[in-house]
Design a protein around this motif. Sequence first.
Motif, PDB file in Angstrom:
ATOM      1  N   TRP B  35     -19.107 -13.686  -4.818  1.00  0.00           N
ATOM      2  CA  TRP B  35     -18.471 -13.132  -6.001  1.00  0.00           C
ATOM      3  C   TRP B  35     -18.183 -14.286  -6.961  1.00  0.00           C
ATOM      4  O   TRP B  35     -17.699 -15.334  -6.547  1.00  0.00           O
ATOM      5  CB  TRP B  35     -17.151 -12.440  -5.657  1.00  0.00           C
ATOM      6  N   TYR B  36     -18.472 -14.034  -8.236  1.00  0.00           N
ATOM      7  CA  TYR B  36     -18.215 -15.040  -9.264  1.00  0.00           C
ATOM      8  C   TYR B  36     -17.217 -14.493 -10.276  1.00  0.00           C
ATOM      9  O   TYR B  36     -17.217 -13.301 -10.599  1.00  0.00           O
ATOM     10  CB  TYR B  36     -19.508 -15.434  -9.986  1.00  0.00           C
ATOM     11  N   GLN B  37     -16.395 -15.405 -10.777  1.00  0.00           N
ATOM     12  CA  GLN B  37     -15.409 -15.089 -11.806  1.00  0.00           C
ATOM     13  C   GLN B  37     -15.811 -15.859 -13.062  1.00  0.00           C
ATOM     14  O   GLN B  37     -16.083 -17.063 -12.998  1.00  0.00           O
ATOM     15  CB  GLN B  37     -14.031 -15.545 -11.329  1.00  0.00           C
ATOM     16  N   GLN B  38     -15.837 -15.169 -14.187  1.00  0.00           N
ATOM     17  CA  GLN B  38     -16.244 -15.842 -15.419  1.00  0.00           C
ATOM     18  C   GLN B  38     -15.235 -15.572 -16.525  1.00  0.00           C
ATOM     19  O   GLN B  38     -14.958 -14.418 -16.858  1.00  0.00           O
ATOM     20  CB  GLN B  38     -17.636 -15.388 -15.865  1.00  0.00           C
ATOM     21  N   PHE B  39     -14.706 -16.658 -17.087  1.00  0.00           N
ATOM     22  CA  PHE B  39     -13.821 -16.574 -18.248  1.00  0.00           C
ATOM     23  C   PHE B  39     -14.653 -16.776 -19.511  1.00  0.00           C
ATOM     24  O   PHE B  39     -15.712 -17.413 -19.467  1.00  0.00           O
ATOM     25  CB  PHE B  39     -12.724 -17.637 -18.159  1.00  0.00           C
ATOM     26  N   PRO B  40     -14.175 -16.245 -20.645  1.00  0.00           N
ATOM     27  CA  PRO B  40     -14.932 -16.410 -21.899  1.00  0.00           C
ATOM     28  C   PRO B  40     -15.207 -17.881 -22.201  1.00  0.00           C
ATOM     29  O   PRO B  40     -14.325 -18.735 -22.073  1.00  0.00           O
ATOM     30  CB  PRO B  40     -13.988 -15.804 -22.938  1.00  0.00           C
ATOM     31  N   GLY B  41     -16.460 -18.184 -22.562  1.00  0.00           N
ATOM     32  CA  GLY B  41     -16.831 -19.548 -22.911  1.00  0.00           C
ATOM     33  C   GLY B  41     -17.054 -20.464 -21.727  1.00  0.00           C
ATOM     34  O   GLY B  41     -17.285 -21.675 -21.907  1.00  0.00           O
ATOM     35  N   LYS B  42     -17.000 -19.920 -20.532  1.00  0.00           N
ATOM     36  CA  LYS B  42     -17.196 -20.728 -19.317  1.00  0.00           C
ATOM     37  C   LYS B  42     -18.337 -20.165 -18.485  1.00  0.00           C
ATOM     38  O   LYS B  42     -18.747 -19.013 -18.666  1.00  0.00           O
ATOM     39  CB  LYS B  42     -15.919 -20.727 -18.461  1.00  0.00           C
ATOM     40  N   GLY B  43     -18.857 -20.997 -17.565  1.00  0.00           N
ATOM     41  CA  GLY B  43     -19.868 -20.499 -16.648  1.00  0.00           C
ATOM     42  C   GLY B  43     -19.221 -19.754 -15.494  1.00  0.00           C
ATOM     43  O   GLY B  43     -18.011 -19.855 -15.266  1.00  0.00           O
ATOM     44  N   SER B  85      -7.373 -12.011 -15.377  1.00  0.00           N
ATOM     45  CA  SER B  85      -8.165 -11.283 -16.376  1.00  0.00           C
ATOM     46  C   SER B  85      -9.434 -12.073 -16.685  1.00  0.00           C
ATOM     47  O   SER B  85      -9.372 -13.201 -17.180  1.00  0.00           O
ATOM     48  CB  SER B  85      -7.352 -11.071 -17.653  1.00  0.00           C
ATOM     49  N   ALA B  86     -10.575 -11.499 -16.371  1.00  0.00           N
ATOM     50  CA  ALA B  86     -11.870 -12.180 -16.477  1.00  0.00           C
ATOM     51  C   ALA B  86     -12.955 -11.148 -16.182  1.00  0.00           C
ATOM     52  O   ALA B  86     -12.665  -9.995 -15.883  1.00  0.00           O
ATOM     53  CB  ALA B  86     -11.955 -13.334 -15.468  1.00  0.00           C
ATOM     54  N   THR B  87     -14.201 -11.592 -16.256  1.00  0.00           N
ATOM     55  CA  THR B  87     -15.319 -10.752 -15.821  1.00  0.00           C
ATOM     56  C   THR B  87     -15.735 -11.196 -14.420  1.00  0.00           C
ATOM     57  O   THR B  87     -15.879 -12.396 -14.166  1.00  0.00           O
ATOM     58  CB  THR B  87     -16.502 -10.857 -16.797  1.00  0.00           C
ATOM     59  N   TYR B  88     -15.910 -10.239 -13.547  1.00  0.00           N
ATOM     60  CA  TYR B  88     -16.267 -10.517 -12.158  1.00  0.00           C
ATOM     61  C   TYR B  88     -17.674  -9.985 -11.881  1.00  0.00           C
ATOM     62  O   TYR B  88     -18.007  -8.847 -12.243  1.00  0.00           O
ATOM     63  CB  TYR B  88     -15.260  -9.852 -11.213  1.00  0.00           C
ATOM     64  N   PHE B  89     -18.486 -10.832 -11.276  1.00  0.00           N
ATOM     65  CA  PHE B  89     -19.839 -10.446 -10.902  1.00  0.00           C
ATOM     66  C   PHE B  89     -19.981 -10.535  -9.385  1.00  0.00           C
ATOM     67  O   PHE B  89     -19.680 -11.575  -8.788  1.00  0.00           O
ATOM     68  CB  PHE B  89     -20.879 -11.396 -11.530  1.00  0.00           C
ATOM     69  N   CYS B  90     -20.449  -9.448  -8.774  1.00  0.00           N
ATOM     70  CA  CYS B  90     -20.897  -9.576  -7.398  1.00  0.00           C
ATOM     71  C   CYS B  90     -22.357 -10.005  -7.432  1.00  0.00           C
ATOM     72  O   CYS B  90     -23.041  -9.853  -8.455  1.00  0.00           O
ATOM     73  CB  CYS B  90     -20.732  -8.267  -6.636  1.00  0.00           C
ATOM     74  N   ALA B  91     -22.822 -10.560  -6.344  1.00  0.00           N
ATOM     75  CA  ALA B  91     -24.206 -11.001  -6.273  1.00  0.00           C
ATOM     76  C   ALA B  91     -24.689 -10.887  -4.842  1.00  0.00           C
ATOM     77  O   ALA B  91     -23.890 -10.846  -3.889  1.00  0.00           O
ATOM     78  CB  ALA B  91     -24.346 -12.438  -6.779  1.00  0.00           C
ATOM     79  N   ALA B  92     -25.991 -10.832  -4.705  1.00  0.00           N
ATOM     80  CA  ALA B  92     -26.629 -10.829  -3.395  1.00  0.00           C
ATOM     81  C   ALA B  92     -27.734 -11.868  -3.429  1.00  0.00           C
ATOM     82  O   ALA B  92     -28.451 -11.992  -4.434  1.00  0.00           O
ATOM     83  CB  ALA B  92     -27.180  -9.451  -3.075  1.00  0.00           C
ATOM     84  N   ALA B  99     -35.866 -21.990  -2.289  1.00  0.00           N
ATOM     85  CA  ALA B  99     -34.595 -21.913  -3.012  1.00  0.00           C
ATOM     86  C   ALA B  99     -34.032 -20.512  -2.831  1.00  0.00           C
ATOM     87  O   ALA B  99     -34.598 -19.683  -2.132  1.00  0.00           O
ATOM     88  CB  ALA B  99     -34.814 -22.223  -4.487  1.00  0.00           C
ATOM     89  N   GLN B 100     -32.901 -20.282  -3.454  1.00  0.00           N
ATOM     90  CA  GLN B 100     -32.282 -18.980  -3.308  1.00  0.00           C
ATOM     91  C   GLN B 100     -32.327 -18.228  -4.624  1.00  0.00           C
ATOM     92  O   GLN B 100     -32.173 -18.814  -5.684  1.00  0.00           O
ATOM     93  CB  GLN B 100     -30.834 -19.135  -2.834  1.00  0.00           C
ATOM     94  N   LYS B 101     -32.573 -16.950  -4.553  1.00  0.00           N
ATOM     95  CA  LYS B 101     -32.530 -16.082  -5.724  1.00  0.00           C
ATOM     96  C   LYS B 101     -31.290 -15.217  -5.639  1.00  0.00           C
ATOM     97  O   LYS B 101     -31.051 -14.562  -4.629  1.00  0.00           O
ATOM     98  CB  LYS B 101     -33.767 -15.187  -5.781  1.00  0.00           C
ATOM     99  N   LEU B 102     -30.494 -15.260  -6.687  1.00  0.00           N
ATOM    100  CA  LEU B 102     -29.312 -14.420  -6.775  1.00  0.00           C
ATOM    101  C   LEU B 102     -29.625 -13.204  -7.624  1.00  0.00           C
ATOM    102  O   LEU B 102     -30.169 -13.331  -8.719  1.00  0.00           O
ATOM    103  CB  LEU B 102     -28.147 -15.175  -7.429  1.00  0.00           C
ATOM    104  N   VAL B 103     -29.250 -12.045  -7.114  1.00  0.00           N
ATOM    105  CA  VAL B 103     -29.314 -10.815  -7.904  1.00  0.00           C
ATOM    106  C   VAL B 103     -27.881 -10.424  -8.213  1.00  0.00           C
ATOM    107  O   VAL B 103     -27.066 -10.235  -7.296  1.00  0.00           O
ATOM    108  CB  VAL B 103     -30.016  -9.687  -7.127  1.00  0.00           C
ATOM    109  N   PHE B 104     -27.560 -10.332  -9.492  1.00  0.00           N
ATOM    110  CA  PHE B 104     -26.195 -10.059  -9.917  1.00  0.00           C
ATOM    111  C   PHE B 104     -25.970  -8.576 -10.178  1.00  0.00           C
ATOM    112  O   PHE B 104     -26.867  -7.870 -10.654  1.00  0.00           O
ATOM    113  CB  PHE B 104     -25.871 -10.820 -11.207  1.00  0.00           C
TER     114      PHE B 104
END
Lengths: 113, 114
Positions: B35-43, B85-92, B99-104
């Motif tokens: 799981w990734y957390q993303q704030f505005p203007g950040k990776g 408060s942020a955008t959350y992405f799950c991934a597999a 290498a690894q491929k992430l599907v978001f």
Amino acid sequence: DTEVTQTPKHLVMGMTNKKSLKCEQHMGHRAMYWYKQKAKKPPELMFVYSYEKLSINESVPSRFSPECPNSSLLNLHLHALQPEDSALYLCASSQDTLYQPQHFGDGTRLSIL
Amino acid sequence: QQQVKQSPQSLIVQKGGISIINCAYENTAFDYFPWYQQFPGKGPALLIAIRPDVSEKKEGRFTISFNKSAKQFSLHIMDSQPGDSATYFCAARRLGQGAQKLVFGQGTRLTINP
């Protein structure tokens, strides 16, 4: 602070310009990635380098040209881009061992005039 | 088969409440679920991740629940705070070609009201 460093943070370029995005990591990771992220969308994989060799190209137009000069550096060369290429370009890196995650930089915000 | 479906698209939770985000996948070749957390203007920043041989993983206020038979996994944020408060992405993740491929997933915009 992220351990993957991207420069520049912002870039504005015309459709005829040539520019490059740079990415650097010093975590000893042997896989490096370029992603494109449009607003309110997830990152989309563009390229993967593994041990400095291009291993995955997700059918990206040739106006994007990746380069991996060494195990710590990754470049993305841009030429003749289109307005729809405006996006956040993210670099990531990872170990090549199991269950190690990808670490992302904060990206370059690219605007094409 | 390559998709990861994430819901809801947006979520508003009161401070101190529990935030729950769900994801589902089809491809059994996926072997790692971050799981990734993303704030505005950040990776995106790695929040927490789970392997498919584990049913639950907890790190502080964040818990992943994983149901391998249903091909579903979810993120629970306990005692949600305005700073969450942020955008959350799950991934597999799928390994291949060195290498690894992430599907978001499509992302969930979480707002925690004070």
